[in-house]
Design an enzyme around this catalytic site. Structure first.
Site, PDB file in Angstrom:
ATOM      1  N   HIS A 102      37.309  23.220 -22.954  1.00  0.00           N
ATOM      2  CA  HIS A 102      38.316  23.137 -21.835  1.00  0.00           C
ATOM      3  C   HIS A 102      39.125  21.583 -22.772  1.00  0.00           C
ATOM      4  CE1 HIS A 102      34.681  20.066 -22.313  1.00  0.00           C
ATOM      5  NE2 HIS A 102      36.099  18.578 -22.513  1.00  0.00           N
ATOM      6  N   SER A 131      33.684  15.769 -26.025  1.00  0.00           N
ATOM      7  CA  SER A 131      33.871  17.049 -25.622  1.00  0.00           C
ATOM      8  C   SER A 131      34.070  17.637 -27.754  1.00  0.00           C
ATOM      9  CB  SER A 131      34.401  17.154 -24.737  1.00  0.00           C
ATOM     10  OG  SER A 131      33.802  17.255 -23.591  1.00  0.00           O
ATOM     11  N   ASP A 143      31.941  27.449 -24.276  1.00  0.00           N
ATOM     12  CA  ASP A 143      33.117  26.140 -24.454  1.00  0.00           C
ATOM     13  C   ASP A 143      33.222  26.130 -25.503  1.00  0.00           C
ATOM     14  OD1 ASP A 143      34.019  24.487 -23.170  1.00  0.00           O
ATOM     15  OD2 ASP A 143      33.329  23.375 -21.578  1.00  0.00           O
TER      16      ASP A 143
HETATM   17  N1  ARG Z   1      32.259  18.394 -17.566  1.00  0.00           N
HETATM   18  C1  ARG Z   1      32.899  17.751 -18.899  1.00  0.00           C
HETATM   19  C2  ARG Z   1      33.595  16.837 -19.503  1.00  0.00           C
HETATM   20  O1  ARG Z   1      33.632  15.838 -18.895  1.00  0.00           O
HETATM   21  C3  ARG Z   1      33.734  19.457 -18.958  1.00  0.00           C
HETATM   22  C4  ARG Z   1      35.133  19.068 -18.168  1.00  0.00           C
HETATM   23  C5  ARG Z   1      36.166  20.559 -18.304  1.00  0.00           C
HETATM   24  N2  ARG Z   1      35.155  21.954 -17.494  1.00  0.00           N
HETATM   25  C6  ARG Z   1      35.437  22.297 -16.231  1.00  0.00           C
HETATM   26  N3  ARG Z   1      34.719  23.170 -15.641  1.00  0.00           N
HETATM   27  N4  ARG Z   1      35.819  21.530 -15.584  1.00  0.00           N
HETATM   28  O2  ARG Z   1      34.493  16.670 -20.071  1.00  0.00           O
HETATM   29  N1  GLU Z   2      33.359  16.877 -20.997  1.00  0.00           N
HETATM   30  C1  GLU Z   2      32.994  15.555 -21.881  1.00  0.00           C
HETATM   31  C2  GLU Z   2      34.575  15.317 -22.210  1.00  0.00           C
HETATM   32  O1  GLU Z   2      35.765  15.919 -22.195  1.00  0.00           O
HETATM   33  C3  GLU Z   2      31.970  15.263 -21.885  1.00  0.00           C
HETATM   34  C4  GLU Z   2      30.703  14.903 -21.081  1.00  0.00           C
HETATM   35  C5  GLU Z   2      30.049  13.517 -21.199  1.00  0.00           C
HETATM   36  O2  GLU Z   2      30.827  13.060 -20.663  1.00  0.00           O
HETATM   37  O3  GLU Z   2      29.574  13.425 -21.328  1.00  0.00           O
HETATM   38  O4  GLU Z   2      34.629  14.380 -23.181  1.00  0.00           O
END
Ligand code: ARG
Ligand code: GLU
Length: 710
Positions: free
Chosen positions: A83, A645, A219
């Site tokens: 991502h 991330s 990921d």
């Molecule tokens: N929750 C993770 C973050 O905050 C992953 C985001 C990307 N993945 C998704 N399915 N949208 O960035």
């Molecule tokens: N997916 C998140 C990022 O883009 C990390 C997840 C979080 O916020 O801990 O950094």
């Protein structure tokens, strides 16, 4: 009684602070070394951060300005999340070459794809410069004047240091402005896409599983950093060579057991662990729910159209992921704060702070802070709400935000130098091509109808942009907006740009989409920003003092500064958790779980045939766990946030165990209140990453250059 309350509160807070909480400054890690080693770490603080010899920090980068990446070979090979690489993968994707869907693998270096605009930054050194930045200020100086003096000191300091180095020099505040550190950064601008799995792997579970455990997302994506022949940063050039790092990470194939020590090294963006209760309450119970509602409605519209058309699905994939991510996280924050009594815990702590203030005359300046916070946050609330509507309802109408790019061109007069106009035209032509590549008008029309309706129904006239107050009927307005504006028609926009003369700027000024945009911006500049900045100015002073007070109250406690997008070390244990009575989460997931989730009719749960085949033949090679299964993801009690991330999660020997990519939904309140019993970060197991690269993609060239420890 009061005494008892105080010691109870301190006990409670200190207990909370142990095990997992804290994002530590790498140059000060020697203070944590003992605890880390007691928890199982076998390396030293100096192995993690050193300016005298190579250390793990030399393998960590800020990737693309928003994520973390790590170098895993002597040839600049870099791992980060799928991502995080998403926009660059999308940039190279089209219906014919759909790398998002099918994945991409460079089988030799000549096939690696340049990514204009992508940068990685290495931290070379940091220094404590608090004394140099604050020597002539104190808390009695008026806040704007104080900030002016500080800015002046920083400017001078940066200029002095810049004379002695080729690195980029920054100074950033820590502990809400109680301390300052200087950072020497080196930025590389030739970074190429090397490989990524198909979305069915890299985004398996999609937005459905986002923020949720159990998780099965592969990921990860692979890039390479290039440098000029001398190893220095250089813009893309076919003659550039792979960057040779001072250090790359070793990769462990041993996996991790429940209870094992683990740490994350990366770039957490923002946390606010020292806010007063009233601010936490406002965030969780006023602001987040509004953003959640608005974004939820937009996402419903995206979903409907994305399901109907493959092209639209690709076009709106990144937009959907962006809006959906915050939407889901904030739901978790509200739920978590309320369910786990975050506001009450803060209030309890504040009571002990108040008692501490009463113990001595010298603490009077701190005493009124808490009452003043209540007052200030109440003042701030309507402006924050207005801002939330503006950014979520107003600016998510694409035709309006696109029109915004033409704002400067609409101000052009006969006096504007031709050269300046030419430059604007070039960049607008580029923006136009990018915009229309991913634009689908029926979605935008429906978003406009829904959002304007919400805006009008929920914000009073003096807390919304002027153009809204002239709308009699939303449907009629939207019809004429899309009929009259040129910004829905790529051909018209390009023709306009090709034939642009200053006399035509007037035409832009009459375009309803640009009128709406300008109205929003003026509303922000004139009505929202000035009062909000004034209040925030007061608040930042109060927060700085409150932070200082908290540190004085507990002089023995090790405090960690809120995240501020600088390199940090956080540590804890590989660990499952119990989110609810009767529910017990194991700390890892396996490929079996992917097969359980498989559903050919649901986009997020389609399993790649090749992966299925590998599963059926159990062809896991040396990447299988000792239990014989293929581990996919695991959780740990390591304090992380956005920006982490792609960060490496490392074992007791500092070897790579996986890539951090998310947190569990139940614990997303950890940006405001950390609870080691509930807050878990989620990482993809490095053995799954290697398995996909090796067995699934057959990119043995990449495996060969990594340093794999069996
Ligand atoms: N929750 C993770 C973050 O905050 C992953 C985001 C990307 N993945 C998704 N399915 N949208 O960035
Ligand atoms: N997916 C998140 C990022 O883009 C990390 C997840 C979080 O916020 O801990 O950094």
């Amino acid at each position: 009684m009061k005494r008892l309350l105080l010691s109870l509160a301190i006990l409670l807070i200190s207990a909370m602070a142990f095990a997992g909480e804290g994002m530590w400054i790498p140059m000060l890690l020697q203070h944590n070394e003992k605890e880390m080693q007691e928890m199982g770490m076998r390396i030293t603080a100096e192995d993690i951060y050193s300016i005298n010899h190579s250390s793990l920090k030399d393998a960590i980068v800020l990737f693309g300005g928003g994520c973390t990446g790590e170098i895993v070979s002597d040839y600049g090979l870099l791992l980060t999340n799928h991502h995080c690489g998403y926009d660059y993968i999308q940039q190279h994707s089209s219906v014919e070459h759909d790398y998002l869907t099918d994945g991409f693998w460079a089988m030799d270096r000549s096939q690696e794809l340049p990514c204009p605009g992508l940068t990685v930054i290495f931290l070379r050194e940091m220094r404590d410069v608090t004394d140099k930045v604050t020597f002539n200020v104190n808390d009695d100086i008026e806040e704007t004047e104080r900030q002016r003096l500080i800015d002046e000191n920083i400017k001078k300091l940066v200029a002095d240091v810049e004379k002695t180095t080729d690195y980029k020099v920054f100074v950033k505040p820590y502990f809400l402005g109680n301390e300052y550190y200087l950072l020497l950064n080196e930025e590389y601008t030739d970074v190429r896409l090397v490989g990524c799995p198909p979305s069915n792997i890299g985004k398996f579970g999609g937005d459905t599983d986002n923020w949720v455990w159990p998780r099965h997302t592969g990921d990860f994506s692979v890039f390479r950093v290039y440098a000029n022949k001398d190893g220095h940063p250089a813009d893309y050039n076919p003659d550039n060579v792979p960057y040779k790092p001072a250090k790359h990470l070793e990769i462990s194939l041993k996996g991790a057991e429940e209870g094992d020590f683990a740490f994350v090294f990366g770039y957490p963006a923002r946390t606010s662990e020292y806010l007063p209760a009233v601010a936490v309450d406002q965030e969780a119970n006023v602001i987040d729910p509004i953003a959640v509602k608005l974004r939820g409605e937009i996402l419903d519209i995206y979903n409907t159209y994305q399901e109907q058309d493959k092209k639209v699905r690709i076009q709106y994939a990144s937009k959907h992921a962006g809006l959906g991510n915050g939407w889901k996280k904030w739901m978790g924050v509200t739920e978590g704060i309320n369910h786990f009594h975050g506001v009450e815990k803060k209030r309890f702590y504040e009571e002990s702070f108040r008692q501490w203030c009463l113990e001595s005359r010298g603490r009077i300046p701190y005493l009124h802070l808490l009452t003043d916070f209540e007052q200030k946050y109440k003042e701030l609330e309507p402006y924050r709400v207005a801002y939330t509507y503006l950014t979520n309802a107003g600016l998510n109408i694409e035709i309006m935000s696109f029109a915004g790019y033409f704002n400067r061109l609409s101000q052009v007069t006969k006096e504007t130098p031709q050269e300046e106009i030419d430059q604007m035209i070039v960049s607008l032509k580029k923006a136009t091509a990018e915009f229309f590549k991913d634009y689908y008008q029926p979605i935008d029309e429906e978003v406009a109808r829904t959002m304007l309706e919400e805006y009008l129904n929920h914000q009073p006239a003096d807390f919304r942009p002027g153009f809204l107050n002239e709308i009699q009927d939303v449907n009629a307005y939207v019809d004429q907006l899309f009929n009259k504006s040129m910004f829905v028609n790529e051909e018209k926009v390009n023709k306009f740009l090709d034939n642009f003369k200053p006399s035509k700027a007037k035409k832009l000024q009459k375009d309803p989409a640009l009128i709406a945009y300008q109205s929003m911006i003026n509303f922000y500049r004139e009505d929202i920003n000035p009062p909000m900045s004034a209040i925030n100015n007061d608040l930042s002073r109060m927060q700085r003092l409150y932070m200082k007070g908290q540190m004085l109250m507990e002089p023995e406690k090790r405090f960690s500064p809120d995240a501020n997008f600088t390199l940090r070390v956080t540590y804890g244990k590989v660990q499952g958790f119990k989110p609810q009575d009767g529910k017990n989460y194991r700390h890892f997931t396996t490929l079996e779980g992917i097969m359980e989730k498989e559903n050919p009719d649901i986009y997020d749960y389609v399993v790649e045939p090749k992966l299925k085949q590998l599963y059926n033949t159990k062809d896991y090679g040396r990447y299988a766990d000792k239990d014989g299964t293929m581990h996919v993801a695991f959780t740990a009690s390591v304090h992380t946030t956005g920006g982490n991330s792609g960060s490496p999660i490392l074992n007791a020997d500092g070897q790579l165990l996986g890539l951090n990519f998310d947190r569990c939904w139940e614990g997303t309140m950890s940006d405001l209140v950390y609870d080691p019993d509930i807050c878990r970060n989620i990482s993809v197991d490095i053995r799954y990453v290697l398995f996909i690269i090796d067995k699934f993609a057959g990119a043995k060239n990449l495996i060969a250059e990594m340093d794999i420890v069996e």
